[in-house]
Design a protein around this motif. Structure first.
Motif, mmCIF file in Angstrom:
data_model
loop_
_atom_site.group_PDB
_atom_site.id
_atom_site.type_symbol
_atom_site.label_atom_id
_atom_site.label_comp_id
_atom_site.label_asym_id
_atom_site.label_seq_id
_atom_site.Cartn_x
_atom_site.Cartn_y
_atom_site.Cartn_z
ATOM 1 N N HIS A 1 47.498 -1.321 63.189
ATOM 2 C CA HIS A 1 47.636 -2.214 61.912
ATOM 3 C C HIS A 1 49.308 -2.434 61.971
ATOM 4 C CE1 HIS A 1 46.450 -4.107 57.959
ATOM 5 N NE2 HIS A 1 48.052 -3.628 57.234
ATOM 6 N N SER A 2 49.803 -2.272 63.164
ATOM 7 C CA SER A 2 51.263 -2.176 62.713
ATOM 8 C C SER A 2 51.833 -4.068 63.574
ATOM 9 C CB SER A 2 51.510 -1.378 64.256
ATOM 10 O OG SER A 2 51.850 -1.788 65.027
ATOM 11 N N THR A 3 50.664 -4.500 64.462
ATOM 12 C CA THR A 3 51.093 -6.029 64.620
ATOM 13 C C THR A 3 50.677 -6.783 63.557
ATOM 14 O OG1 THR A 3 50.480 -4.902 66.626
ATOM 15 C CG2 THR A 3 49.973 -7.657 66.401
ATOM 16 N N GLU B 1 43.645 -12.074 60.916
ATOM 17 C CA GLU B 1 43.035 -11.356 61.782
ATOM 18 C C GLU B 1 42.506 -12.481 63.080
ATOM 19 O OE1 GLU B 1 40.945 -7.484 62.223
ATOM 20 O OE2 GLU B 1 41.097 -7.281 59.622
ATOM 21 N N TYR C 1 46.815 -12.695 64.698
ATOM 22 C CA TYR C 1 47.089 -11.353 65.026
ATOM 23 C C TYR C 1 45.512 -10.249 65.649
ATOM 24 C CZ TYR C 1 45.615 -9.230 60.678
ATOM 25 O OH TYR C 1 45.198 -8.872 59.180
ATOM 26 N N SER D 1 49.413 -10.210 70.150
ATOM 27 C CA SER D 1 48.706 -9.221 70.009
ATOM 28 C C SER D 1 49.308 -7.332 70.326
ATOM 29 C CB SER D 1 47.334 -9.341 71.371
ATOM 30 O OG SER D 1 47.029 -7.991 71.027
ATOM 31 N N ALA D 2 48.620 -6.684 69.548
ATOM 32 C CA ALA D 2 49.001 -5.780 70.178
ATOM 33 C C ALA D 2 48.778 -4.942 71.991
ATOM 34 C CB ALA D 2 48.563 -4.109 69.320
ATOM 35 N N GLY E 1 56.769 -2.302 69.363
ATOM 36 C CA GLY E 1 56.198 -1.584 68.376
ATOM 37 C C GLY E 1 55.786 -0.309 67.558
ATOM 38 N N THR F 1 45.321 -6.235 66.076
ATOM 39 C CA THR F 1 45.570 -4.802 66.091
ATOM 40 C C THR F 1 44.376 -3.900 65.687
ATOM 41 O OG1 THR F 1 46.699 -3.637 64.743
ATOM 42 C CG2 THR F 1 45.774 -5.025 63.425
#
Ligand SMILES: Cc1cc2nc3c(=O)[nH]c(=O)nc-3n(C[C@H](O)[C@H](O)[C@H](O)COP(=O)(O)O)c2cc1C
Length: 169
Positions: free
Chosen positions: A13-15, A37, A8, A53-54, A125, A10
């Motif tokens: 941090h939400s992702t 990450e 991921y 991904s965000a 999100g 980010t």
């Protein structure tokens, strides 16, 4: 049992929390899943990959785009799934093509389709709750509280469950 990497990218941090929930659900269904990450991860040694991904200004974070470029050959040879996380605030029932440009990373979707991704999905999100600049601060102030975190954990876990079902037990 399959070894699954959930990579991921980010900023706030939400992702990462979405990726952790996906990995958790995959583990609950008997797979060896690990969230990492994208900037520090490789698909080497895994049987399947989930990459997420965000979204910022209509694009994926750089680390996820780099992962896609560097891991191209491995991804082509593996089953892999892709998600973006972004939409916040009150959502339109019928987004226009112009709105869609900010929701779906079009180029990334094209690339992953070429590489044989099984699916690309978009999850809601969360407005950054630790704003680091003026834009993020005004987003936080101008988004009503009930629309600040649109992550739907049931939806996320159900998606991970469907992935788990397609992998070898
Ligand atoms: C400056 C800024 C730009 C954003 N641009 C987009 C966008 O183009 N499309 C979208 O769906 N979400 C956009 N978002 C919302 C983020 O994707 C959302 O807050 C996401 O959950 C952030 O993920 P993170 O906490 O993992 O960094 C934007 C947020 C900020 C602060």
């Amino acid at each position: 049992m399959a070894r699954v990497l959930v990579a991921y990218a980010t900023k706030h941090h939400s992702t990462a929390e979405i990726a952790e929930a996906i990995a958790d659900e995959l583990r609950a269904r008997g797979h060896a899943a690990e969230a990492a990450e994208a900037g520090h991860a490789t698909a080497d040694g895994f049987d399947a990959v989930v990459l997420g991904s965000a979204m910022y200004l209509g694009r994926w974070r750089r680390e996820a785009r780099h992962f896609l470029a560097h891991e191209r050959q491995r991804l082509e040879a593996l089953p892999f799934w892709v998600f973006s996380s972004g939409p916040i605030g009150e959502q339109k029932a019928d987004p226009s093509p112009e709105d869609e440009k900010w929701i779906e990373p079009r180029k990334v979707v094209e690339q992953v389709e070429e590489l044989g991704a099984r699916e690309h999905v978009v999850f809601g999100g969360r407005v950054p709750d630790d704003p680091g600049n003026f834009v993020e601060r005004s987003l936080l102030e101008n988004t009503p509280e009930e629309f600040r975190d649109l992550r739907d954990w049931d939806e996320i876990r159900a998606w991970a469950g469907r992935i788990a079902d397609t992998l070898p037990a």
